[in-house]
Design a protein around this motif. Structure first.
Motif: not given
Lengths: 199, 199
Positions: A20, A23, A28, A30, A34, A79-81, A181, A184, B20, B30, B34, B37-38, B41, B78-81, B183
């Protein structure tokens, strides 16, 4: 085989970070998550010809390399998780110099940038350093398909790291006119290589 | 101004989803995170010339549009959360047909695809539908800078939606030889436009 090597300067090297707060308390992480997603996912499946090497330099045990092998990889969702969870499982292993597998297609070992670069060079893998002022990737007519592309995290690449990368003969390449980033940049590299190999 | 419109067919329309579990109980939120973000950023900042329109069609109240305005946007990391959290705050508002702002640069209203398309068309915004078999974006020599790029989620674009999109005169464009996540397509569109506008 395409390789991506991403340096996480603060990315933690123990598995007790919360998914959770990647970042923050995970340094970081996260960003690295990605990068894993963008390197490996196609719309309907996985890029089996891609290897992602994450170099984690955060506390408490700096110098761990987690390798995602697209060919063997399982249990990864976009997903990031999901990538964070596989990184956690890798960090739960007792990492040594020899690689050990944590989940299918995910490997961990203790290492450092100098060792990684020497290994890549000794295998004849062209080393590409992504930097804004490099040669435009669209103007590079030699194949980059079997190269390794090196990137930093939010801290970029340090002077010392850059010196090591250039000392092994890295070619400096740019993916576009703006600073982006790392995750990207990976999408753009994959697209450029897709265009040259899918014709 | 660049616009991205992403259709989330199952993305929930109430704010009680857990950050979560955005892929599961939030209906693949999710993916939309993304995309945000894409689209927005840069390495050191935000793309101020980008607008992201998320069309949420999940339960309990299908037909909500959340707009991220790069020029005014604040509190996005930038993170998904982070994007998930701003979406939650937008969904907590009592959405009506007229846009209301939830946090700086984030707006919500009730709407649907047909209305959105008519609005875009009446403003003279060129409508681009991203599809694998379209004209290669690198071969398109007219400016796409002020266009809207329309994409789906994990379910793609339905036949009915495609018919509506083509009926307003959308041009079909492809970003590369392989089918990619939305994304990732956004990164490629941004790069192509960066290359034409930053020369």
């Amino acid at each position: 085989m395409r390789h991506f090597l991403i340096i996480g300067h603060k990315a933690v090297t123990s598995d007790d970070f919360p998914l959770n707060d990647m970042p923050g308390s995970a340094g970081r992480m996260d960003i690295l998550c990605r990068c894993v997603n963008n390197a490996l996912f196609l719309s309907h499946g996985m890029r089996r010809d891609v290897q992602v090497h994450l170099l984690l330099l955060g506390e408490p045990d700096p110098g761990k390399v987690i390798r995602f092998d697209g060919e063997k990889l399982r249990y990864l969702n976009p997903d990031e998780r999901s990538s964070g969870s596989l990184i956690k499982k890798a960090l739960a292993k007792n990492a040594i110099e020899k690689e050990v597998q944590s989940t299918p297609g995910v490997w961990i070992r203790c290492s450092e940038l100098g060792i990684l670069l020497d290994e890549l060079k000794s295998k004849g893998i062209p080393i590409i350093y992504l930097r804004e002022d490099g040669e435009d990737i669209r103007d590079v007519f030699t194949s980059l398909e079997d190269a390794v592309f090196i990137m930093g995290d939010h801290m970029g690449i340090t002077e010392n790291e850059e010196e090591m990368i250039l000392n092994v003969g890295a070619r400096i390449i740019s993916v576009g006119p703006l600073s982006l980033h790392s995750d990207h940049c990976i999408v753009l590299v994959n697209n450029e290589l897709d265009r040259t190999t899918t014709k």
